[in-house]
Motif scaffolding. Structure first.
Motif, short mmCIF file in Angstrom:
data_model
loop_
_atom_site.label_atom_id
_atom_site.label_comp_id
_atom_site.label_asym_id
_atom_site.label_seq_id
_atom_site.Cartn_x
_atom_site.Cartn_y
_atom_site.Cartn_z
N LEU A 68 70.90 15.48 17.32
CA LEU A 68 70.46 14.13 16.97
C LEU A 68 69.28 13.64 17.80
N PRO A 69 69.24 13.88 19.12
CA PRO A 69 68.03 13.47 19.86
C PRO A 69 66.77 14.21 19.40
N ILE A 70 66.91 15.48 19.07
CA ILE A 70 65.75 16.23 18.59
C ILE A 70 65.28 15.66 17.25
N LEU A 71 66.23 15.35 16.38
CA LEU A 71 65.87 14.75 15.09
C LEU A 71 65.19 13.40 15.31
N TRP A 72 65.71 12.60 16.21
CA TRP A 72 65.12 11.29 16.51
C TRP A 72 63.67 11.46 16.97
N HIS A 73 63.46 12.37 17.93
CA HIS A 73 62.12 12.54 18.49
C HIS A 73 61.17 13.29 17.55
N SER A 74 61.71 13.86 16.48
CA SER A 74 60.84 14.42 15.45
C SER A 74 60.04 13.31 14.79
#
Length: 181
Positions: free
Chosen positions: A109-115
């Motif tokens: 989820l953090p990776i998706l957010w920062h995408s």
């Protein structure tokens, strides 16, 4: 209960459909990777003039093959197992499933957010926005087409995770052997 079962069936159908599409994309990317590397090897050693774009194409194909291949691995449960021998609807299996789900969510989820969003929630500084302004060195296209593999693979894995949650609980095998969870 019938509505929950129907939603579970829909989630599994979507997961299965995305898995089939991901398999085609991963195999295509892998074929592009191998073809580009083979062309570069032949051009370098047979003609002493490798094209400048083959290395870059191979790198981008490797990114797509690896990220989309990870979705295939997750769907088939080749991801690392936290607990061996927990199966069925036992409390160990439920706990293992919850921990595995939590680990996947905390990681992805953090990776998706920062995408999409950069520091401070700034859309202009997000990973994809920055790549939309960058062009590949040897190939004339935006690196957004490479970077988009990150959120795509994450969304597919999250859909597979929802489909896992929708799977019916299965009792342990009658022969006493237990599956790895």
């Amino acid at each position: 209960m019938a509505a929950v079962r129907r939603i579970g069936n829909i989630a599994r159908w979507i997961s299965d459909t995305l898995d089939r599409a991901a398999a085609v994309v991963a195999v295509t990317a892998l074929a592009m990777l191998v073809s580009a590397v083979m062309l570069q090897v032949v051009a370098r050693y047979a003609f002493a003039q490798p094209p400048s774009w083959t290395e870059e194409l191979a790198r981008y194909a490797m990114i797509w093959a690896g990220l989309i291949g990870a979705t295939l691995s997750f769907k088939r449960r080749f991801d690392p197992a936290l607990f061996h021998g927990a199966s069925g609807s036992s409390w160990r299996a439920v706990a293992a499933g919850l921990i595995q789900s939590l680990v996947v969510l905390v990681f992805l989820l953090p990776i998706l957010w920062h995408s999409f969003f950069g520091p401070g929630g700034n859309l202009a500084r997000g990973f994809l926005t920055r790549h939309s302004r960058t062009t590949a060195d040897a190939l004339d296209f935006s690196t957004l087409w490479v970077a988009i593999a990150v959120p795509i693979s994450i969304v597919v894995i999250l859909i597979h995770l929802v489909a896992r949650w929708a799977e019916p609980a299965t009792p342990p095998p009658p022969d006493g052997s237990e599956d790895i969870v």
